[in-house]
Design a protein around this motif. Structure first.
Motif, short mmCIF file in Angstrom:
data_model
loop_
_atom_site.label_atom_id
_atom_site.label_comp_id
_atom_site.label_asym_id
_atom_site.label_seq_id
_atom_site.Cartn_x
_atom_site.Cartn_y
_atom_site.Cartn_z
N ARG A 160 3.87 6.64 5.71
CA ARG A 160 2.79 6.69 4.75
C ARG A 160 3.13 5.76 3.60
O ARG A 160 4.26 5.72 3.13
CB ARG A 160 2.62 8.13 4.23
N ALA A 161 2.16 4.98 3.15
CA ALA A 161 2.37 4.12 1.98
C ALA A 161 1.19 4.27 1.08
O ALA A 161 0.09 4.60 1.49
CB ALA A 161 2.54 2.66 2.40
N GLY A 162 1.36 3.96 -0.16
CA GLY A 162 0.28 4.09 -1.12
C GLY A 162 0.71 5.02 -2.23
O GLY A 162 1.85 5.40 -2.36
N GLY A 163 -0.24 5.44 -3.07
CA GLY A 163 0.11 6.32 -4.16
C GLY A 163 0.50 5.52 -5.39
O GLY A 163 0.47 4.30 -5.40
N ARG A 164 0.90 6.24 -6.41
CA ARG A 164 1.21 5.59 -7.67
C ARG A 164 2.64 5.91 -8.08
O ARG A 164 2.98 7.04 -8.37
CB ARG A 164 0.24 6.08 -8.75
N GLY A 165 3.46 4.88 -8.08
CA GLY A 165 4.78 4.99 -8.66
C GLY A 165 5.86 5.56 -7.77
O GLY A 165 6.99 5.14 -7.84
N ARG A 166 5.53 6.53 -6.90
CA ARG A 166 6.57 7.19 -6.13
C ARG A 166 6.03 7.58 -4.76
O ARG A 166 4.91 8.02 -4.62
CB ARG A 166 7.03 8.44 -6.89
N ASP A 167 6.85 7.44 -3.73
CA ASP A 167 6.40 7.81 -2.39
C ASP A 167 7.62 8.04 -1.51
O ASP A 167 8.71 7.57 -1.79
CB ASP A 167 5.54 6.68 -1.80
N VAL A 168 7.42 8.76 -0.45
CA VAL A 168 8.47 8.97 0.53
C VAL A 168 7.96 8.46 1.87
O VAL A 168 6.96 8.93 2.36
CB VAL A 168 8.86 10.46 0.64
N THR A 169 8.64 7.48 2.44
CA THR A 169 8.21 6.87 3.69
C THR A 169 9.41 6.81 4.63
O THR A 169 10.41 6.20 4.30
CB THR A 169 7.66 5.46 3.44
N ALA A 180 2.05 -11.79 5.82
CA ALA A 180 2.78 -10.60 6.24
C ALA A 180 2.20 -9.35 5.58
O ALA A 180 2.02 -8.31 6.24
CB ALA A 180 4.26 -10.74 5.90
N TYR A 181 1.92 -9.46 4.31
CA TYR A 181 1.36 -8.32 3.58
C TYR A 181 0.04 -7.86 4.20
O TYR A 181 -0.19 -6.66 4.39
CB TYR A 181 1.15 -8.74 2.12
N HIS A 182 -0.80 -8.81 4.56
CA HIS A 182 -2.12 -8.44 5.08
C HIS A 182 -2.08 -8.08 6.57
O HIS A 182 -2.93 -7.32 7.03
CB HIS A 182 -3.12 -9.55 4.78
N LEU A 183 -1.11 -8.57 7.30
CA LEU A 183 -0.94 -8.09 8.67
C LEU A 183 -0.62 -6.60 8.66
O LEU A 183 -1.07 -5.83 9.52
CB LEU A 183 0.18 -8.86 9.38
N ALA A 184 0.15 -6.17 7.65
CA ALA A 184 0.53 -4.77 7.57
C ALA A 184 -0.62 -3.85 7.20
O ALA A 184 -0.52 -2.63 7.37
CB ALA A 184 1.66 -4.60 6.54
N THR A 185 -1.72 -4.40 6.71
CA THR A 185 -2.89 -3.57 6.42
C THR A 185 -3.69 -3.28 7.69
O THR A 185 -4.64 -2.51 7.66
CB THR A 185 -3.84 -4.26 5.42
N ASP A 195 5.48 -1.51 0.63
CA ASP A 195 5.27 -2.63 -0.28
C ASP A 195 4.43 -2.24 -1.51
O ASP A 195 4.76 -2.60 -2.64
CB ASP A 195 4.59 -3.78 0.46
N ASP A 196 3.32 -1.56 -1.28
CA ASP A 196 2.43 -1.24 -2.39
C ASP A 196 3.07 -0.28 -3.38
O ASP A 196 2.72 -0.28 -4.56
CB ASP A 196 1.12 -0.64 -1.88
N VAL A 197 3.95 0.57 -2.89
CA VAL A 197 4.63 1.51 -3.77
C VAL A 197 5.73 0.80 -4.56
O VAL A 197 5.88 0.99 -5.76
CB VAL A 197 5.21 2.68 -2.96
N ALA A 198 6.51 -0.02 -3.86
CA ALA A 198 7.64 -0.67 -4.50
C ALA A 198 7.22 -1.81 -5.44
O ALA A 198 7.79 -1.99 -6.50
CB ALA A 198 8.59 -1.22 -3.43
N TRP A 199 6.19 -2.57 -5.03
CA TRP A 199 5.83 -3.78 -5.77
C TRP A 199 4.34 -3.81 -6.09
O TRP A 199 3.63 -4.73 -5.69
CB TRP A 199 6.21 -5.02 -4.96
#
Length: 294
Positions: free
Chosen positions: A2-11, A224-229, A272-276
């Motif tokens: 799972r990716a997304g969210g604001r600031g913090r995530d567990v993947t 690469a970023y958009h392939l992951a979407t 990516d979206d969570v980290a950067w």
């Protein structure tokens, strides 16, 4: 995953944290990683920045390139870290990762990005006892915001005004980034008043890779970023400026050693979206939608 969210995530067992506010140093972004265990090595995805990894947990990250060379612990690597295929592994790894514009490398790290090619160099070799002291302070810090502040303080303290690339080189880099790598090198040299040969040699020496390779890496980063979407590879190829889908395929294999379909599932892209998060708008560009959660 799972990716997304604001600031913090567990993947996939990772705790990924990003600062809650913009940093004070332009050209510097960072994220925190807390990894209990990597059941299998994780592929690094090259990106157009200098990488600084400061570990302070019970375990140490281990990075191995395609030739089998390994680097353990805190490190500094130039733009395109992991090009050609590189894997990371480790257990009980806690670290702060910094992405630093190559334009700032000499002023903050004391060496030009051109001296950081390949698998990188140990942070201790560059900062000496300061690296060990920073790790100790990070381990003792009570929270991630405190850790980000400590790293930012360390970077700011080491910054040396005037230790920058030629203005023409810095300007050319920013033009390539702003153009998502879709900038021809000959007109770029003409715009700064240099010959193509001079721009090529000065750019490569000061930023760690020649301008054409930099353009390739910047373009790959967007793709690469958009392939992951989950976007269609043919559409990604067209929007990112590749001649066709086959061209995208060849470049992804060249950069990572895997196909676009495999790359799209890599864990480092999933977070990516969570980290950067500050990179999202730049990467989208014309024709690119916002990333959807995976």
């Amino acid at each position: 995953m799972r990716a997304g969210g604001r600031g913090r995530d567990v993947t996939a067992g990772w705790d990924v944290v990003s600062p809650g506010r913009p940093g004070r140093l332009p050209g510097v972004i960072m994220a925190g990683f807390d990894v209990l265990d990597l059941a299998a090595p994780v592929r690094l995805v090259p990106h157009p920045a200098v990488t600084v990894v400061v570990e302070f947990g019970a375990g140490q990250p281990i990075v191995a390139d395609a030739a089998g060379r390994e680097r353990r612990g805190s490190l500094v690597a130039g733009p395109g870290f992991g090009l050609g295929g590189a894997l990371a592994r480790g257990a009980d790894v806690t670290c702060v990762q910094v992405r630093l514009s190559p334009v700032l490398a000499r002023s903050i790290l004391g060496v030009a990005a051109g001296d950081l090619s390949g698998i990188g160099v140990p942070l201790d070799d560059l900062w000496g006892a300061d690296a060990a002291r920073l790790r100790e302070r990070l381990a003792a810090a009570a929270s991630w915001p405190d850790r980000f502040a400590l790293v930012e303080e360390a970077l700011a303290r080491r910054r040396r005004p005037g230790s920058y690339p030629d203005p023409e080189v810095a300007w050319a880099w920013r033009r390539l980034v702003a153009g998502r790598g879709l900038v021809r090198i000959d007109p770029l040299a003409a715009e700064v008043g240099w010959s193509r040969k001079r721009l090529w040699s000065r750019f490569a020496a000061q930023l760690g890779l020649p301008p054409k390779r930099a353009a390739t890496l910047i373009r790959f980063d967007h793709a690469a970023y958009h392939l992951a979407t989950g976007r269609d590879p043919a559409r990604v190829a067209a929007d990112a400026g590749y001649a066709d889908q086959s061209h995208l395929h060849r470049e992804v294999v060249s950069c990572t050693g895997v196909t676009p379909a495999t790359l799209a599932e890599e864990p480092f892209l999933a977070v990516d979206d969570v980290a950067w998060p500050t990179l999202q708008r730049r990467r989208r560009g014309p024709g690119f939608p916002a990333r959807q959660a995976i």
